[in-house]
Design an enzyme around this catalytic site. Structure first.
Site, PDB file in Angstrom:
ATOM      1  N   LYS A  19     -35.660  14.297  17.676  1.00 26.08           N
ATOM      2  CA  LYS A  19     -36.299  15.883  16.510  1.00 26.08           C
ATOM      3  C   LYS A  19     -35.283  15.906  15.485  1.00 26.08           C
ATOM      4  O   LYS A  19     -35.754  15.986  14.216  1.00 26.08           O
ATOM      5  CB  LYS A  19     -37.988  16.325  17.209  1.00 26.08           C
ATOM      6  CG  LYS A  19     -39.277  15.515  17.976  1.00 26.08           C
ATOM      7  CD  LYS A  19     -39.997  15.204  17.082  1.00 26.08           C
ATOM      8  CE  LYS A  19     -41.297  14.595  17.343  1.00 26.08           C
ATOM      9  NZ  LYS A  19     -41.290  13.878  18.187  1.00 26.08           N
TER      10      LYS A  19
HETATM   11  C1  PLP Z   1     -42.376  13.436  19.165  1.00 21.27           C
HETATM   12  C2  PLP Z   1     -41.859  12.389  20.565  1.00 21.27           C
HETATM   13  C3  PLP Z   1     -42.055  11.162  20.604  1.00 21.27           C
HETATM   14  C4  PLP Z   1     -43.269  10.742  19.327  1.00 21.27           C
HETATM   15  O1  PLP Z   1     -42.568  10.078  17.967  1.00 21.27           O
HETATM   16  P1  PLP Z   1     -44.295   9.812  16.909  1.00 21.27           P
HETATM   17  O2  PLP Z   1     -42.695  10.106  15.592  1.00 21.27           O
HETATM   18  O3  PLP Z   1     -44.212  11.172  16.428  1.00 21.27           O
HETATM   19  O4  PLP Z   1     -44.381   8.917  16.885  1.00 21.27           O
HETATM   20  C5  PLP Z   1     -42.162  10.814  21.921  1.00 21.27           C
HETATM   21  N1  PLP Z   1     -40.853  10.977  22.892  1.00 21.27           N
HETATM   22  C6  PLP Z   1     -40.768  12.252  22.592  1.00 21.27           C
HETATM   23  C7  PLP Z   1     -39.786  12.568  23.165  1.00 21.27           C
HETATM   24  C8  PLP Z   1     -41.450  12.867  21.322  1.00 21.27           C
HETATM   25  O5  PLP Z   1     -40.788  14.317  21.269  1.00 21.27           O
END
Ligand code: PLP
Length: 497
Positions: free
Chosen positions: A113
């Site tokens: 993120k």
């Molecule tokens: C948010 C997240 C995901 C999923 O990603 P999306 O973009 O919501 O599909 C997968 N792994 C981790 C560690 C995340 O923080």
């Protein structure tokens, strides 16, 4: 280029407006009016550039109302080794011949993120400035664990912004909870919800689209925006690392220019894999996009049958950031696959809101199958995969990434596909130390999560991220738990209006 709404193709706003607003007033998501294409030569040339230069290149294609100076300001402030513990911003590790782990977790909160949320505050404040708005931007975030902390770190003490994060009380790891409840900054608030991530996300969406609340904010010189992947300012930065990785693999002579790659993504809200799809549409040579889910496998069923049905049990798994039954960004994909048919999108997502279900046409299903493969695995298989990868290749991966590895290995075995493959590694294993240690059949008796971190350090030899180690001495600032029905009151009282 301009941005339309998936629920009204007549909408026509600049990228600055789309980013500042977050979501269209009709409840649709903003999408670019056209997908810019780049040539293979342009992509390959990026191999000699820094990450922030590659980012500037991709943004210049999508944020056409931003000047070069504005784009440079954003990328140079976000993608620096001040914020990331890797000079390259992302790292690529070759797991075995032709299979690459794209580590997206070298940012301040140790999950992918950060790739978007380190830059979103710059994109957003630049956007509001361009729109001549002196309104304060109030960011509301629903998080399954990682977005919340990454958004808090990105927006803390950013002038002209205030941020509130809602997380499901029993739906995040101990480390994730600790990261959020100890958050510093004068414009931040964190609150946990009795409920799951979908409850938090629905609550936030309802507040966003409530005209009375919007009026109340406006009267007080404020406006909402979103740091969730419904905001285009979250999606665009995620396209960069797929373009960048392709350029790096060519540069490192791991693939030849023009070779196709598979991309495997552990998926929840469908944001990260959608970014890979945009990279493909732009011209990055992609064979299959492999969508990996945990036991909450609504996307696996959807891609394999064309029926989206959220009427099913919700499971709290060891990969909590993927515990989602309503994947918001699918709406963007379906808008493109239907030839931008906004009436169709309104119908399907109306059905989803009302009955929790919709079924796409055969034509759309065929298009889905052309680009996407889907698979899922449960917690037991996730753990076995962590152990297997550790024993066989000496590589320690987190629980989310392990879901992707498992789904990919299944796919490879079933199809014999030998296309070079990039697996998105979305979090540092230290964020989920207890689950990873248990998978490795190591000691998980510990008095706190820091002892678990030490234990995992001994096993993995991966440097402990400083940001996690530092949490130990920090005081808890936020410990409020509310019912999901109280979110609106919480927001208004926190804003003091
Ligand atoms: C948010 C997240 C995901 C999923 O990603 P999306 O973009 O919501 O599909 C997968 N792994 C981790 C560690 C995340 O923080």
């Amino acid at each position: 280029m301009y941005y339309k709404s998936t629920r009204n193709s007549e909408v026509n706003v600049s990228s600055a407006q789309a980013i500042a607003q977050g979501i269209s007033k009709d409840g649709g998501l903003f999408v670019p009016s056209e997908i810019p294409s780049v040539t293979l030569d342009e992509i390959v040339a990026l191999g000699d550039k820094s990450y922030s230069e590659r980012a500037a290149f991709v943004f210049s294609k999508f944020l056409t109302d931003f000047s070069d100076v504005e784009i440079r300001y954003c990328v140079d402030n976000a993608y620096t080794s001040k914020n990331f513990d890797s000079e390259n911003i992302t790292e690529i590790a070759e797991l075995f011949s032709g299979t690459f782990m794209l580590e997206l977790w070298h940012g301040p909160t140790c999950a992918f993120k950060d790739m978007a949320l380190q830059i979103l505050p710059y994109l957003l404040t630049t956007s509001t400035k361009k729109l001549n708005s002196d309104k304060k931007t109030v960011i509301l975030v629903a998080t399954s664990g990682d977005t919340g902390k990454a958004a808090l770190e990105g927006f803390k003490d950013v002038e002209g912004t205030q941020i509130m994060v809602f997380y499901p009380n029993d739906g995040v790891s101990q480390m994730q909870k600790r990261q959020m409840t100890t958050q510093e900054g004068n414009n931040v608030a964190v609150c946990s919800i009795e409920g799951n991530f979908d409850d938090a996300q629905n609550g936030v969406k309802a507040i966003f689209t409530n005209p009375e609340i919007a009026k109340q904010l406006e009267d007080n010189g404020m406006q909402f925006s979103s740091a969730n992947s419904i905001n285009w300012g979250r999606l665009a930065p995620q396209i960069i690392y797929y373009v960048s990785t392709y350029a790096q693999l060519v540069k490192q002579e791991k693939i030849k220019a023009g070779d196709k790659i598979n991309v495997v993504v552990p998926t929840g809200n469908f944001g990260n894999i959608l970014a890979a799809y945009y990279a493909k549409l732009m011209g990055v040579p992609v064979n299959k996009l492999i969508c990996a889910s945990n036991q909450n496998n609504v996307l696996t069923d959807f891609i394999n049958t064309g029926v989206y049905d959220r009427n099913r049990d919700f499971y709290a798994t060891i990969s909590p950031s993927m515990d989602i039954l309503i994947s918001s960004n699918l709406e963007r994909l379906l808008y493109h696959l239907t030839g931008e048919n906004d009436a169709q999108i309104r119908e399907w997502f109306g059905n989803l809101a009302q009955n929790g279900r919709y079924e796409v046409s055969d034509d759309v299903k065929a298009k889905l199958e052309e680009s996407f493969i889907a698979g899922c695995c449960d917690d037991e298989q996730t753990k076995q995969t962590i152990k297997k990868i550790y024993d066989k290749y000496g590589y320690t991966c987190d629980t989310h990434t392990a879901v992707a590895v498992k789904v990919y290995l299944d796919y490879k075995e079933k199809t014999g596909d030998t296309t070079p493959t990039v697996i998105a590694s979305t979090a540092s294993p230290y964020k989920f130390s207890a689950s990873v240690l248990s998978a490795l059949e190591l000691n998980t008796d510990a008095s706190d999560e820091y002892e678990l971190v030490d234990e995992l350090h001994t096993a993995s030899n991966i440097p402990v991220p400083q940001s996690l180690a530092e949490l130990k001495g920090k005081e808890v600032r936020f410990n409020k738990i509310i019912d999901k029905s109280q979110m609106k009151e919480y927001v208004l009282s926190t804003l003091g209006i």
